[in-house]
Design an enzyme around this catalytic site. Structure first.
Site, PDB file in Angstrom:
ATOM      1  N   HIS A  17       0.644  -1.165  -0.587  1.00  0.00           N
ATOM      2  CA  HIS A  17       0.290  -0.236  -0.280  1.00  0.00           C
ATOM      3  C   HIS A  17       0.437   1.272   0.328  1.00  0.00           C
ATOM      4  O   HIS A  17       0.602   2.187  -0.883  1.00  0.00           O
ATOM      5  CB  HIS A  17      -0.359   0.156   1.436  1.00  0.00           C
ATOM      6  CG  HIS A  17      -1.816  -0.778   1.679  1.00  0.00           C
ATOM      7  ND1 HIS A  17      -1.662  -1.525   1.934  1.00  0.00           N
ATOM      8  CD2 HIS A  17      -2.816  -1.692   0.570  1.00  0.00           C
ATOM      9  CE1 HIS A  17      -2.780  -2.829   2.498  1.00  0.00           C
ATOM     10  NE2 HIS A  17      -3.730  -2.477   1.285  1.00  0.00           N
ATOM     11  N   LYS A  41     -15.788  -7.903   5.019  1.00  0.00           N
ATOM     12  CA  LYS A  41     -14.558  -8.798   5.048  1.00  0.00           C
ATOM     13  C   LYS A  41     -13.761  -8.297   7.286  1.00  0.00           C
ATOM     14  O   LYS A  41     -14.649  -8.101   7.600  1.00  0.00           O
ATOM     15  CB  LYS A  41     -13.058  -7.611   5.183  1.00  0.00           C
ATOM     16  CG  LYS A  41     -12.973  -7.806   3.976  1.00  0.00           C
ATOM     17  CD  LYS A  41     -11.801  -7.016   3.276  1.00  0.00           C
ATOM     18  CE  LYS A  41     -11.212  -7.430   2.164  1.00  0.00           C
ATOM     19  NZ  LYS A  41      -9.967  -6.089   1.841  1.00  0.00           N
ATOM     20  N   ARG A  90      -2.147  -6.075  -8.325  1.00  0.00           N
ATOM     21  CA  ARG A  90      -1.530  -7.301  -8.539  1.00  0.00           C
ATOM     22  C   ARG A  90      -1.141  -8.042  -9.743  1.00  0.00           C
ATOM     23  O   ARG A  90      -1.630  -7.769 -10.134  1.00  0.00           O
ATOM     24  CB  ARG A  90      -1.652  -7.230  -6.830  1.00  0.00           C
ATOM     25  CG  ARG A  90      -1.132  -6.885  -5.455  1.00  0.00           C
ATOM     26  CD  ARG A  90      -1.499  -7.343  -4.812  1.00  0.00           C
ATOM     27  NE  ARG A  90      -3.125  -6.805  -4.446  1.00  0.00           N
ATOM     28  CZ  ARG A  90      -3.437  -7.025  -3.388  1.00  0.00           C
ATOM     29  NH1 ARG A  90      -3.686  -7.687  -1.752  1.00  0.00           N
ATOM     30  NH2 ARG A  90      -4.820  -7.415  -3.652  1.00  0.00           N
ATOM     31  N   SER A 128      -2.922  -7.617   2.760  1.00  0.00           N
ATOM     32  CA  SER A 128      -3.309  -7.390   4.623  1.00  0.00           C
ATOM     33  C   SER A 128      -4.272  -8.883   5.118  1.00  0.00           C
ATOM     34  O   SER A 128      -3.430  -8.733   5.875  1.00  0.00           O
ATOM     35  CB  SER A 128      -4.271  -6.634   4.578  1.00  0.00           C
ATOM     36  OG  SER A 128      -3.665  -5.787   4.416  1.00  0.00           O
TER      37      SER A 128
HETATM   38  P1  ADP Z   1      -9.633  -2.937  -0.043  1.00  0.00           P
HETATM   39  O1  ADP Z   1     -10.611  -4.163   0.572  1.00  0.00           O
HETATM   40  O2  ADP Z   1     -10.058  -2.133  -0.913  1.00  0.00           O
HETATM   41  O3  ADP Z   1      -9.303  -4.347  -1.276  1.00  0.00           O
HETATM   42  P2  ADP Z   1      -7.233  -3.501   0.594  1.00  0.00           P
HETATM   43  O4  ADP Z   1      -6.421  -2.870   1.877  1.00  0.00           O
HETATM   44  O5  ADP Z   1      -6.884  -5.148   0.538  1.00  0.00           O
HETATM   45  O6  ADP Z   1      -8.442  -2.783   1.064  1.00  0.00           O
HETATM   46  O7  ADP Z   1      -6.426  -2.899  -0.517  1.00  0.00           O
HETATM   47  C1  ADP Z   1      -6.384  -1.686  -1.149  1.00  0.00           C
HETATM   48  C2  ADP Z   1      -5.763  -1.464  -2.835  1.00  0.00           C
HETATM   49  O8  ADP Z   1      -4.758  -1.276  -2.292  1.00  0.00           O
HETATM   50  C3  ADP Z   1      -6.485  -1.574  -4.068  1.00  0.00           C
HETATM   51  O9  ADP Z   1      -6.704  -1.105  -4.679  1.00  0.00           O
HETATM   52  C4  ADP Z   1      -5.310  -3.317  -3.646  1.00  0.00           C
HETATM   53  O10 ADP Z   1      -5.601  -3.449  -4.676  1.00  0.00           O
HETATM   54  C5  ADP Z   1      -4.533  -2.620  -3.626  1.00  0.00           C
HETATM   55  N1  ADP Z   1      -3.072  -3.217  -2.976  1.00  0.00           N
HETATM   56  C6  ADP Z   1      -3.262  -3.859  -1.877  1.00  0.00           C
HETATM   57  N2  ADP Z   1      -2.130  -4.575  -2.464  1.00  0.00           N
HETATM   58  C7  ADP Z   1      -1.565  -4.392  -2.654  1.00  0.00           C
HETATM   59  C8  ADP Z   1       0.139  -4.448  -2.759  1.00  0.00           C
HETATM   60  N3  ADP Z   1       0.945  -5.497  -2.192  1.00  0.00           N
HETATM   61  N4  ADP Z   1       0.397  -3.649  -3.899  1.00  0.00           N
HETATM   62  C9  ADP Z   1       0.192  -2.958  -4.569  1.00  0.00           C
HETATM   63  N5  ADP Z   1      -1.466  -2.599  -4.194  1.00  0.00           N
HETATM   64  C10 ADP Z   1      -2.170  -3.605  -3.609  1.00  0.00           C
END
Ligand code: ADP
Length: 171
Positions: A17, A41, A90, A128
């Site tokens: 992130h 979630k 990703r 995450s």
């Molecule tokens: P959500 O529940 O909206 O998917 P996340 O916190 O899991 O929330 O992810 C927020 C954003 O960050 C999403 O667009 C996700 O694809 C992106 N994201 C999550 N992990 C990574 C990573 N390792 N590298 C790049 N982008 C990421």
């Protein structure tokens, strides 16, 4: 002035992130990290904890701030005056979900532009949810999250995981 939001659950924020935040903050005048209050979630951290961890992680970036929200993401964008939504992509499984959401958001808010940043190579497999599994099983987290996030995860799951260097300690 172009304002962008980067919405997500951030449960907790990872280096994946943070990499997207750094890159997006160099493109837009202002970036608002939107911490969604109630995603579909099971969450490990409260909204306040997720916001605090994100704030600490981005404190060095002057044009970035963190704000929680509980409305539709497009309404949050409107409220903070954002013209752009940033998401991270990703592997191909992210694409399908993001595409579906993007189509719905376009219908709800045609003027809000979506910018997707490809995850950097070293963070392609960092999520995450996987991170929480690793933490629960006592795995080392140091290269995946900032120190304060690793400490929070260890506090929840395994206080003894990945102890400081044992240099000089005989077995
Ligand atoms: P959500 O529940 O909206 O998917 P996340 O916190 O899991 O929330 O992810 C927020 C954003 O960050 C999403 O667009 C996700 O694809 C992106 N994201 C999550 N992990 C990574 C990573 N390792 N590298 C790049 N982008 C990421």
């Amino acid at each position: 002035m172009t304002v962008a939001i980067y919405p997500g659950s951030f449960d907790p924020i990872t280096h994946g992130h943070i990499d997207i935040i750094k890159r997006a903050s160099s493109i837009f005048d202002e970036l608002i990290v939107g911490v969604y209050d109630r995603p579909e979630k099971r969450l490990l951290f409260s909204t306040e904890e997720r916001v605090r961890m994100a704030q600490q992680a981005i404190a060095h970036l002057k044009n970035v701030r963190v704000q929680s929200y509980s409305s539709l993401t497009v309404d949050f964008a409107k409220k903070v005056g954002a013209q752009v939504m940033v998401r991270g992509l990703r592997m191909s499984s992210d694409f399908e979900r993001e595409f579906e959401m993007a189509m719905m958001n376009k219908k709800l808010a045609p003027d809000l532009e979506l910018v997707c940043c490809m995850a950097s190579l070293q963070y392609q497999f960092l999520s995450s949810s996987l991170l929480k599994e690793v933490a629960q099983l006592g795995g080392c987290l140091e290269e995946m999250v900032p120190d304060h996030v690793a400490a929070a995860l260890r506090g929840r799951f395994a206080p003894e995981a990945c102890p400081p260097s044992r240099k000089g300690v005989s077995r």
